[in-house]
Design a protein around this motif. Sequence first.
Motif, PDB file in Angstrom:
ATOM      1  N   VAL A 102       0.838  -1.193   0.000  1.00 47.87           N
ATOM      2  CA  VAL A 102       0.000   0.000   0.000  1.00 47.87           C
ATOM      3  C   VAL A 102       0.879   1.250   0.000  1.00 47.87           C
ATOM      4  N   LYS A 103       0.544   2.195  -0.879  1.00 50.11           N
ATOM      5  CA  LYS A 103       1.279   3.457  -0.948  1.00 50.11           C
ATOM      6  C   LYS A 103       0.343   4.610  -0.607  1.00 50.11           C
ATOM      7  N   VAL A 104       0.824   5.508   0.258  1.00 45.83           N
ATOM      8  CA  VAL A 104       0.017   6.625   0.747  1.00 45.83           C
ATOM      9  C   VAL A 104       0.761   7.932   0.519  1.00 45.83           C
ATOM     10  N   LEU A 105       0.019   8.975   0.130  1.00 48.72           N
ATOM     11  CA  LEU A 105       0.578  10.317   0.025  1.00 48.72           C
ATOM     12  C   LEU A 105       0.070  11.156   1.185  1.00 48.72           C
ATOM     13  N   ASP A 106       0.998  11.706   1.968  1.00 46.01           N
ATOM     14  CA  ASP A 106       0.655  12.624   3.054  1.00 46.01           C
ATOM     15  C   ASP A 106       0.969  14.038   2.588  1.00 46.01           C
ATOM     16  N   ILE A 107      -0.087  14.829   2.357  1.00 42.77           N
ATOM     17  CA  ILE A 107       0.063  16.196   1.856  1.00 42.77           C
ATOM     18  C   ILE A 107       0.244  17.142   3.039  1.00 42.77           C
ATOM     19  N   GLY A 108       1.369  17.852   3.071  1.00 40.59           N
ATOM     20  CA  GLY A 108       1.652  18.756   4.177  1.00 40.59           C
ATOM     21  C   GLY A 108       2.115  18.006   5.402  1.00 40.59           C
ATOM     22  N   THR A 109       3.106  17.175   5.233  1.00 41.67           N
ATOM     23  CA  THR A 109       3.553  16.296   6.327  1.00 41.67           C
ATOM     24  C   THR A 109       4.126  17.049   7.509  1.00 41.67           C
ATOM     25  N   GLY A 110       4.603  18.279   7.259  1.00 36.95           N
ATOM     26  CA  GLY A 110       5.156  19.075   8.351  1.00 36.95           C
ATOM     27  C   GLY A 110       6.528  18.595   8.778  1.00 36.95           C
ATOM     28  N   ASP A 175      -2.591   4.506  -3.347  1.00 35.96           N
ATOM     29  CA  ASP A 175      -3.831   3.924  -2.832  1.00 35.96           C
ATOM     30  C   ASP A 175      -4.677   4.946  -2.084  1.00 35.96           C
ATOM     31  N   ILE A 176      -4.027   5.784  -1.266  1.00 38.79           N
ATOM     32  CA  ILE A 176      -4.755   6.776  -0.473  1.00 38.79           C
ATOM     33  C   ILE A 176      -3.928   8.050  -0.378  1.00 38.79           C
ATOM     34  N   THR A 177      -4.605   9.195  -0.452  1.00 39.88           N
ATOM     35  CA  THR A 177      -3.957  10.448  -0.089  1.00 39.88           C
ATOM     36  C   THR A 177      -4.595  10.942   1.204  1.00 39.88           C
ATOM     37  N   MET A 178      -3.834  11.650   1.997  1.00 35.14           N
ATOM     38  CA  MET A 178      -4.353  12.175   3.263  1.00 35.14           C
ATOM     39  C   MET A 178      -3.802  13.579   3.483  1.00 35.14           C
ATOM     40  N   CYS A 179      -4.523  14.351   4.290  1.00 37.18           N
ATOM     41  CA  CYS A 179      -4.109  15.728   4.510  1.00 37.18           C
ATOM     42  C   CYS A 179      -4.758  16.277   5.780  1.00 37.18           C
ATOM     43  N   ASN A 180      -4.004  17.073   6.511  1.00 36.94           N
ATOM     44  CA  ASN A 180      -4.542  17.819   7.648  1.00 36.94           C
ATOM     45  C   ASN A 180      -4.445  19.300   7.287  1.00 36.94           C
ATOM     46  N   PRO A 181      -5.514  19.871   6.715  1.00 33.81           N
ATOM     47  CA  PRO A 181      -5.440  21.232   6.146  1.00 33.81           C
ATOM     48  C   PRO A 181      -5.212  22.308   7.203  1.00 33.81           C
ATOM     49  N   LEU A 240      -9.566  15.564  -9.509  1.00 38.33           N
ATOM     50  CA  LEU A 240     -10.162  15.065 -10.750  1.00 38.33           C
ATOM     51  C   LEU A 240      -9.086  14.704 -11.778  1.00 38.33           C
ATOM     52  N   LEU A 241      -8.006  15.479 -11.792  1.00 40.15           N
ATOM     53  CA  LEU A 241      -6.922  15.241 -12.743  1.00 40.15           C
ATOM     54  C   LEU A 241      -6.136  13.969 -12.425  1.00 40.15           C
ATOM     55  N   PHE A 242      -6.280  13.484 -11.202  1.00 42.64           N
ATOM     56  CA  PHE A 242      -5.536  12.299 -10.765  1.00 42.64           C
ATOM     57  C   PHE A 242      -6.484  11.148 -10.411  1.00 42.64           C
ATOM     58  N   SER A 243      -7.675  11.187 -11.006  1.00 41.20           N
ATOM     59  CA  SER A 243      -8.714  10.211 -10.675  1.00 41.20           C
ATOM     60  C   SER A 243      -8.310   8.772 -10.972  1.00 41.20           C
ATOM     61  N   LYS A 244      -7.439   8.575 -11.952  1.00 42.63           N
ATOM     62  CA  LYS A 244      -7.025   7.214 -12.319  1.00 42.63           C
ATOM     63  C   LYS A 244      -5.721   6.798 -11.647  1.00 42.63           C
ATOM     64  N   LYS A 245      -5.094   7.723 -10.924  1.00 38.11           N
ATOM     65  CA  LYS A 245      -3.816   7.419 -10.275  1.00 38.11           C
ATOM     66  C   LYS A 245      -3.930   7.259  -8.766  1.00 38.11           C
ATOM     67  N   VAL A 246      -5.147   7.545  -8.245  1.00 39.48           N
ATOM     68  CA  VAL A 246      -5.360   7.481  -6.798  1.00 39.48           C
ATOM     69  C   VAL A 246      -6.615   6.675  -6.504  1.00 39.48           C
ATOM     70  N   GLY A 247      -6.528   5.804  -5.494  1.00 41.35           N
ATOM     71  CA  GLY A 247      -7.695   5.026  -5.077  1.00 41.35           C
ATOM     72  C   GLY A 247      -8.682   5.893  -4.321  1.00 41.35           C
ATOM     73  N   TYR A 248      -8.305   6.327  -3.112  1.00 44.93           N
ATOM     74  CA  TYR A 248      -9.133   7.205  -2.295  1.00 44.93           C
ATOM     75  C   TYR A 248      -8.373   8.486  -1.965  1.00 44.93           C
ATOM     76  N   PHE A 249      -9.057   9.615  -2.125  1.00 45.62           N
ATOM     77  CA  PHE A 249      -8.570  10.887  -1.624  1.00 45.62           C
ATOM     78  C   PHE A 249      -9.221  11.116  -0.263  1.00 45.62           C
ATOM     79  N   THR A 250      -8.459  11.563   0.719  1.00 42.93           N
ATOM     80  CA  THR A 250      -9.054  11.837   2.032  1.00 42.93           C
ATOM     81  C   THR A 250      -8.473  13.122   2.609  1.00 42.93           C
ATOM     82  N   SER A 251      -9.216  13.703   3.536  1.00 43.73           N
ATOM     83  CA  SER A 251      -8.720  14.878   4.255  1.00 43.73           C
ATOM     84  C   SER A 251      -9.481  15.018   5.563  1.00 43.73           C
TER      85      SER A 251
END
Length: 297
Positions: A102-110, A175-181, A240-251
């Motif tokens: 499983v691969k995850v993207l953490d946006i704004g990891t700090g 597989d999943i992106t995550m973010c704490n805005p 939307l531009l990454f709809s085929k490259k990401v399973g779930y987007f989350t925030s």
Amino acid sequence: MNNKKQKGFHSRNPHSGRYDFKSLVENSKGLKKNIKNSPSGDNTIDFGDEKAVLELNKALLKTYYGIENWDIPKGFLCPPIPGRADYIHHISDLVPKSKKNVKVLDIGTGASCIYPIIGNKSYGWKFIASDIDPVSVENAKEIVQKNNLEDSIVIKLQADKNSFFKGIIDEEYVDITMCNPPFHASLKEALSANKQKRDNLNKPRSSNLSEKLNFGGQKAELWCKGGEILFLKKMAKESLLFSKKVGYFTSLISKGENVKPMEKILKKLGVSNIRVIEMIHGNKISRIIAWTFNSKK
């Protein structure tokens, strides 16, 4: 659309209940120096003391996740680990149990790199962790290197401050992106919220809006132009531009009034599969919104 309320911590979150200070102190001399007695006679710390909270985090990371070397620059956000872990455990329910690598993207990891640490140690996930702040990126890289996590966590500087996925997701599938805005729309709003937090912690009252933020926090971590909702709307449009490259987007969504506007824009983008998880931790309510462009999920 699937809405779910979760009272208390996730069943797999090891941080539910009171902190086991006896065990934590055994793994941390720094924490031991900050222990004090609560009115009921139990061990505790001053949660309004930035240094004490930092030592608590170090002890938690060492005790539960085997992290020996962790620190953040002075003035940067010191994240509450139990709540951060809950986000990880809830989004793990979106991943099929049979799924491997499983691969995850953490946006704004700090500067703390906290989500990749918890996600990797809890589930073996591999992470891409991005941030727009060079100081945060360098500190996160140092944490990864000092704990021999280079094969599991890749830290990237997001050069375009208006992008979330561009320049970060290349050819690989995530597989999943995550973010704490960032929660707030301005420095004044962030400091006002911080003052209220200090008052709730029985800290001395102050009307000086230039006072130090409780538990730290830089601009990109706590506030941005347009606040949380504009941040989330931009993320939704770019997803939307990454709809085929990401399973779930989350925030995470801190403010309840931002849930419906976010759902509305996702529906306009053609998303039919939206999940909202409301997490209730004592008096605090937070939310995770998850969406996918794959209707089969």
